[in-house]
Write an enzyme that holds these catalytic residues in place. Structure first.
Site, PDB file in Angstrom:
ATOM      1  N   GLU A 168       0.895  -1.167   0.000  1.00 47.77           N
ATOM      2  CA  GLU A 168       0.000   0.000   0.000  1.00 47.77           C
ATOM      3  C   GLU A 168       0.926   1.208   0.000  1.00 47.77           C
ATOM      4  O   GLU A 168       1.572   1.489   1.013  1.00 47.77           O
ATOM      5  CB  GLU A 168      -0.870   0.006   1.267  1.00 47.77           C
ATOM      6  CG  GLU A 168      -1.739  -1.225   1.429  1.00 47.77           C
ATOM      7  CD  GLU A 168      -2.847  -1.332   0.395  1.00 47.77           C
ATOM      8  OE1 GLU A 168      -3.220  -0.294  -0.185  1.00 47.77           O
ATOM      9  OE2 GLU A 168      -3.313  -2.447   0.161  1.00 47.77           O
TER      10      GLU A 168
ATOM     11  N   CYS B  62      -2.462   8.852   2.925  1.00 46.77           N
ATOM     12  CA  CYS B  62      -2.244   8.303   1.583  1.00 46.77           C
ATOM     13  C   CYS B  62      -3.446   8.595   0.696  1.00 46.77           C
ATOM     14  O   CYS B  62      -3.331   8.612  -0.524  1.00 46.77           O
ATOM     15  CB  CYS B  62      -1.998   6.812   1.679  1.00 46.77           C
ATOM     16  SG  CYS B  62      -3.291   5.976   2.619  1.00 46.77           S
TER      17      CYS B  62
END
Ligand code: NAP
Length: 514
Positions: free
Chosen positions: A254, A293
């Site tokens: 990720e 993010c």
């Protein structure tokens, strides 16, 4: 000063060697030290595989869910204390801290509830029985069985609580023991969570290495999993590790993302859909000081709406008070570390070479902070030509975004989105179903999640940066190519999906007894 210990082999252990200091990023005051040198990590991994793995595999899915539930309660019951640590060590406002800590306990609780429905089976069944022969007697099923290694969870600095919880919930439910490696600079919250949670699990199920034990992932082998969250640069290093290549260690990444918000041509200034987009953009730029993010980095707006959006964003972003999270009225804290401050400052300068700065050049001094102290950065809004390369390529991991004119043709807008090279989330604001349909077609292949903001859900919409345990998190390309969460889909990373082929009554009896 307090030294944070690691939890390996079922006990707390001190590292021996060079220490790293964890600080309060608002005041630069040292808080604790961490050291992972000199630990017998290999023995800790083996203990987790053997003792923790066996204990979890013997538990039913319901029992593993109960463990997730117990961890959720432990975090929730110590919420205030954890929030205090998040404000001190993470630069989080109280609201930022809640996003991380309540997000963590909520995710564990979600998996506990899912597992309740799964009863006393130990394996998850995937799909229905498939007839393979002339008669239904010969048939097949698919099952998820726990991988027999250890799951190493490497987390980024921005979500010490949620980052642990979202990975741990899926791994534990799948039946894999975990070894957590929190980011060192903000490890205080993760460390306290571990103090609370470790006694609740059988020996070897939960382990943690506190400090920069970067060699940890090189010690893994067949059957193990690495669930990594962090930068693309670190992800690329991990992918090249000989152990990862040769032993077929399963690696989920990720990583970063140039998430976009796109306003449709039908959106009118002041409408519910417009207000929703403005609310989301302001929140995504400033929550956790833009260190998410999933934060919005690119804002694509039709030419006709650009001037109004520019004015509204500048006004609302300017109203966000920056300072020490403990000072009253502060809406945005510092970034998490001196390195982060250097990186964000350099990123703003680099974007400034290709874009015009609308906000951020004349930021007032942070509130409640001694002169010259703290790792503060200004909320910064740019406006750029759609062709400006850096806007699509450079993730400035702070409260920074750029406005661009969206082309009239949704296919061209989708091409601009694709220049981000693969993203975690894109939010699309419109009430025009035909336009949305064309946007989805162009944008879906380049994103892990699409959020459609429209008038009818404006009063209950969840902002796009919020990752929900029910839906997948991850994205293609530079976002890492990984997948986490998504309800029971998240369990797959930590399990082997095995096809069983044989006599139907036998399969029914075997799987019924699980
Ligand atoms: P990072 O520098 O890549 O570090 C992430 C983690 O990897 C930390 O625990 C770090 O440990 C560890 N690490 C660093 N180098 C390593 C190596 N060579 N071997 C093994 N482990 C290593 O990232 P960060 O600065 O913490 O996080 C910011 C980035 O993460 C941003 O780019 C952001 O977009 C991304 N992010 C993505 C997601 C997502 O879900 N997609 C979520 C959050 C953040 P130490 O701290 O001990 O060095």
């Amino acid at each position: 000063m307090r030294t944070l210990q690691s939890y390996l082999g079922g006990k707390w252990v001190f590292g021996k060697g060079a220490r790293q200091t964890l600080v309060n990023p608002a005041t630069e005051e040292p808080l604790a030290e961490a050291c992972a040198e000199g630990l017998d990590v290999a023995a800790g991994l083996e203990f987790a595989r053997r003792q923790g793995g066996a204990a979890l595999r013997a538990m039913s899915l319901r029992e593993r869910g109960e463990l997730c539930g117990a961890l959720a309660r432990a975090i929730y019951e110590h919420r205030d204390e954890l929030l205090d640590d998040a404000m001190k060590n993470g630069g989080n406002t109280r609201s930022d801290g809640k996003f991380d800590i309540d997000g963590g306990s909520g995710t564990l609780a979600h998996y506990a509830a899912l597992a309740k429905e799964l009863g006393d089976a130990r394996w998850l069944i995937d799909g229905d029985t498939i007839q393979l022969g002339r008669s239904p007697r010969l048939s097949g099923r698919h099952v998820y069985v726990p991988r027999t290694g250890v799951a190493v969870l490497v987390n980024a600095f921005n979500f010490p609580a949620w980052g642990f919880a979202e990975k741990a919930a899926c791994a534990l439910l799948a039946g894999m023991p975990i070894v957590l490696k929190p980011a060192t600079s903000t490890a205080l919250v993760a460390h306290r969570i571990f103090e609370l949670c470790a006694p609740l699990a059988p020996a070897g199920v939960l382990s943690m290495v506190c400090g920069s034990a970067h060699e940890l992932v090189g010690m893994l082998g067949y059957g193990d999993v690495i669930a990594f969250t962090g930068s693309s640069a670190t992800a690329a290093e991990l992918r090249r590790l000989p152990r990862v290549i040769d032993s077929q260690v399963r690696l989920n990444v990720e990583a970063d993302s140039l998430n976009a918000a796109v306003l449709g041509p039908d959106v009118e200034a002041g409408s519910d859909t417009y207000e929703l987009s403005v609310r989301d953009i302001v929140r995504e730029m400033t929550q956790k000081t833009g260190q998410k993010c999933t934060a919005i980095r690119r804002i694509l707006v039709p030419e006709s709406l650009k001037e109004r959006l520019r004015e509204d964003l500048v006004e609302r972003l300017r109203a966000v008070v920056v300072g020490d999270p403990f000072a009253s009225g502060v809406g945005m804290g510092p970034v998490a570390s001196a390195q982060q401050q250097r990186d964000v400052t350099a990123g703003i300068a680099a974007l400034g070479e290709q874009a015009e700065r609308l906000l951020g050049a004349d930021a007032p001094a942070p509130l409640g902070v001694p002169d010259g102290k703290g790792y503060f950065v200004p909320v910064t809004l740019f406006e750029a030509e759609p062709s400006a390369a850096r806007v699509h390529e450079l993730e400035v991991f702070g409260p920074v975004a750029s406005m661009l004119t969206a082309p009239d043709d949704p296919a061209l807008t989708a091409e601009l989105l694709a220049r981000g090279g693969g993203g975690l989330v894109c939010s699309i604001y419109s009430d025009d179903r035909q336009w949305v349909a064309r946007m989805l077609e162009g944008a879906a292949p380049h994103h892990g999640r699409l959020v459609i903001g429209s008038r009818k859900i404006a009063d209950q919409a969840v902002s796009p940066g919020t990752v929900m345990p029910q839906l997948l998190h991850g994205g293609p390309g530079r976002a890492g190519g990984g997948e986490e969460l998504g309800g029971l889909r998240g369990v797959a990373l930590y399990a082997q999906r095995t096809a069983l082929q044989g006599e139907r009554p036998m399969l029914d009896a075997l799987l019924g007894k699980q």
